[in-house]
Design an enzyme around this catalytic site. Structure first.
Site, PDB file in Angstrom:
ATOM      1  N   ARG A  95       0.816  -1.214   0.000  1.00 16.20           N
ATOM      2  CA  ARG A  95       0.000   0.000   0.000  1.00 16.20           C
ATOM      3  C   ARG A  95       0.854   1.271   0.000  1.00 16.20           C
ATOM      4  NH1 ARG A  95      -5.007  -1.325   4.155  1.00 16.20           N
ATOM      5  NH2 ARG A  95      -6.374  -2.230   2.586  1.00 16.20           N
ATOM      6  N   LYS A 258     -17.432 -18.597   3.510  1.00 19.15           N
ATOM      7  CA  LYS A 258     -18.842 -18.392   3.836  1.00 19.15           C
ATOM      8  C   LYS A 258     -19.671 -17.797   2.705  1.00 19.15           C
ATOM      9  CE  LYS A 258     -18.333 -17.938   8.782  1.00 19.15           C
ATOM     10  NZ  LYS A 258     -18.336 -17.024   9.909  1.00 19.15           N
ATOM     11  N   GLY A 414      -7.698  -9.741   0.314  1.00 19.33           N
ATOM     12  CA  GLY A 414      -6.460 -10.164   0.972  1.00 19.33           C
ATOM     13  C   GLY A 414      -6.010 -11.576   0.645  1.00 19.33           C
ATOM     14  N   GLY A 437     -11.983  -4.504   2.254  1.00 20.08           N
ATOM     15  CA  GLY A 437     -13.395  -4.175   2.441  1.00 20.08           C
ATOM     16  C   GLY A 437     -13.951  -3.247   1.369  1.00 20.08           C
TER      17      GLY A 437
HETATM   18  C1  3PG Z   1      -8.434  -1.750   5.666  1.00 16.96           C
HETATM   19  O1  3PG Z   1      -7.303  -2.222   5.831  1.00 16.96           O
HETATM   20  O2  3PG Z   1      -9.451  -2.451   5.592  1.00 16.96           O
HETATM   21  C2  3PG Z   1      -8.538  -0.256   5.490  1.00 16.96           C
HETATM   22  O3  3PG Z   1      -7.334   0.362   5.754  1.00 16.96           O
HETATM   23  C3  3PG Z   1      -9.652   0.317   6.345  1.00 16.96           C
HETATM   24  O4  3PG Z   1      -9.395   0.049   7.688  1.00 16.96           O
HETATM   25  P1  3PG Z   1     -10.593  -0.272   8.683  1.00 16.96           P
HETATM   26  O5  3PG Z   1     -11.205  -1.568   8.235  1.00 16.96           O
HETATM   27  O6  3PG Z   1      -9.999  -0.320  10.048  1.00 16.96           O
HETATM   28  O7  3PG Z   1     -11.585   0.875   8.529  1.00 16.96           O
HETATM   29 MG    MG Z   2     -10.928  -3.360   6.935  1.00 15.57          MG
END
Ligand code: 3PG
Ligand code: MG
Length: 457
Positions: A95, A258, A414, A437
């Site tokens: 990142r 899931k 991931g 996410g």
């Molecule tokens: C992540 O790694 O999912 C992003 O950096 C957002 O972080 P968070 O899920 O803690 O909001």
């Molecule tokens: Mg996250």
């Protein structure tokens, strides 16, 4: 992170920052080449560059390439939420590396980057283990500039440090989440952050699903001085290539344990794909729903009907659904488990499916290798255990082979990114997303607040 190989992104980025003037399209090829294209008709442009339509409508939309950064302090929201080991060493700097092109470009154009990010999930106020100080050295090395660290992200001292920056100097603000107002999207906090700079660049795709102060709310303080960074531009452009204008056949490989966590994405995908491969732990919910015997395999009994509904919808929409027909069964969830091959719908009692079997792998491979566009989210077996990584490796290799033949492939989430790295095939796919996410929400068809804020929606 953009991969230049196997993409034809230049043609799409060509209209980023476009302006319409007296029947001509003045366009700027990202990053540096300019020109005019008089013969293009609007419909032609719009049908080819569906996504970019949004940009064409917004004639005042700024981009890194068009904006004049000379002498300006540029607040750049990045996602430096990277993993550290127990010695506070970065174990995956993807990142940070992915944010470098935007920062370098702004320096090159005479600006002073002020970098801001969250890091981890501090609960209440500053905590040393979540300090940005752990990232400064590595970030400085990657950027080739000695980055200064601010003691906070708002306040008089920080403002003075920001003001004193000379062109080319870089300031890293302390963790935004040391203030609870960040996650609350507090307007006053956003205003204080905004006071540190002249423009706002959002390059944090990994955090674009959060409506936080720095990712969305502060946009209001820069109505004419806000823009995406190259990373977000690249992420959206690649995702839209897959979701909005795919070369067919389009195949999505959805894996993971899931059904419940992927259900909205799967439903959204049914409107877009020609082939849907369902792999990993989700397999067994589908197999059981169809009356199969799955032994001890993972299963969500609450989702059996949902699995059948997905099958029905796929059939109605003409989507070919592929689910494992044979598996590698194990007598334990362990890297040393004993194994035996088994039909997916006849797994012996006490045994559980942990990987795709050879017949399944051959089918998946054939579908993937004959695709024009591929989206991979989630492994098809327990790839963390070498014994059960055969299916996921085959998927990764098939994606690399298809990409070599000209397919556009996007890997996100991931686990599949970890997979492609484990098999050392990262440089043989078209694009690897930096998001977790945020990517899932984008695939679900949701508007990301961090993207909407820049577009002014
Ligand atoms: C992540 O790694 O999912 C992003 O950096 C957002 O972080 P968070 O899920 O803690 O909001
Ligand atoms: Mg996250």
């Amino acid at each position: 992170m953009k991969k230049s190989k196997n993409t034809n992104s230049a043609s799409i980025t060509a209209v980023f920052g476009a302006e319409i003037s007296s029947g001509e399209f003045y366009f700027i090829i990202n990053p540096d080449i300019q020109g005019t294209v008089p013969p293009f008709r609007e419909e032609y442009i719009f049908s080819i560059f569906e996504f970019t339509f949004t940009y064409l409508k917004k004639t005042n939309m700024q981009t890194i390439s068009t904006y004049d950064f000379a002498g300006k302090k540029a607040l750049i929201r990045v996602d430096f939420n990277v993993p550290l080991n127990d010695n506070f060493e970065i174990t995956d700097d993807t990142r940070i590396r992915a944010a470098i092109p935007t920062i370098k470009k702004i320096i090159e154009k005479g600006g002073s980057p002020i970098i801001m990010s969250h890091f981890g999930r501090p609960k209440s106020g500053p905590e040393d283990k979540f300090s940005m100080r752990h990232l400064v050295k590595h970030f400085s090395n990657l950027l080739g500039v000695d980055v200064k660290l601010a003691p906070d992200c708002i306040g008089e001292e920080v403002k003075a440090m920001a003001k004193a920056l000379k062109p080319g100097e870089v300031l890293l603000l302390e963790n935004l989440r040391f203030h609870k107002e960040e996650e609350k999207g507090d307007v006053e906090f956003s205003r204080q952050l905004a006071e540190n700079g002249d423009c706002w660049v959002n390059d944090a795709f990994g955090t674009a699903h959060r409506a936080h102060a720095s990712t969305a709310v502060m946009a209001q303080f820069f109505p004419n001085d806000k823009m995406f960074g190259y990373l977000i531009e690249g992420e959206i452009e690649s995702l839209d290539k897959v979701l909005k204008n795919p070369t067919r056949p389009m195949t999505a490989i959805m894996g993971g344990a899931k059904v419940s966590s992927k259900i909205t994405i799967i439903e959204n995908m049914l409107d877009k794909v020609d082939n849907l491969i369902i792999g990993g732990g989700m397999t067994y919910t589908f197999v059981k729903a169809n009356g199969g015997k799955i032994g001890n395999s993972i299963c969500e009994d609450d989702y059996l009907e949902m699995a059948l509904a997905i099958q029905k919808k796929a059939a109605e929409k003409g989507v070919k659904l592929y689910i494992a027909t044979d598996v590698v069964a194990a007598d334990d969830f362990s890297p040393e488990a004993n194994t035996q091959p088994a039909p997916a719908n006849n797994i012996p009692d006490g045994w559980q499916g942990l990987d795709a079997g050879p017949e399944t792998i051959a089918t998946f491979k054939n579908v993937i290798e004959n695709s024009g566009t591929i989206l991979w989210n989630g492994p098809v077996g327990v790839f963390e255990f070498d014994k059960f990584a055969v299916g996921s490796r085959a998927v990764a290799e098939a994606i690399a082979a298809a990409t070599k033949k000209g397919a556009f492939s996007l890997i996100g989430g991931g686990d599949s990114v970890a997979c492609i790295n484990k098999f050392e095939l990262a440089d043989q796919v078209s694009y690897i997303s930096t998001a977790g996410g945020a990517l899932l929400e984008y695939l679900e068809g949701r508007v990301l607040p961090g993207v909407a804020a820049v577009l002014g929606e």
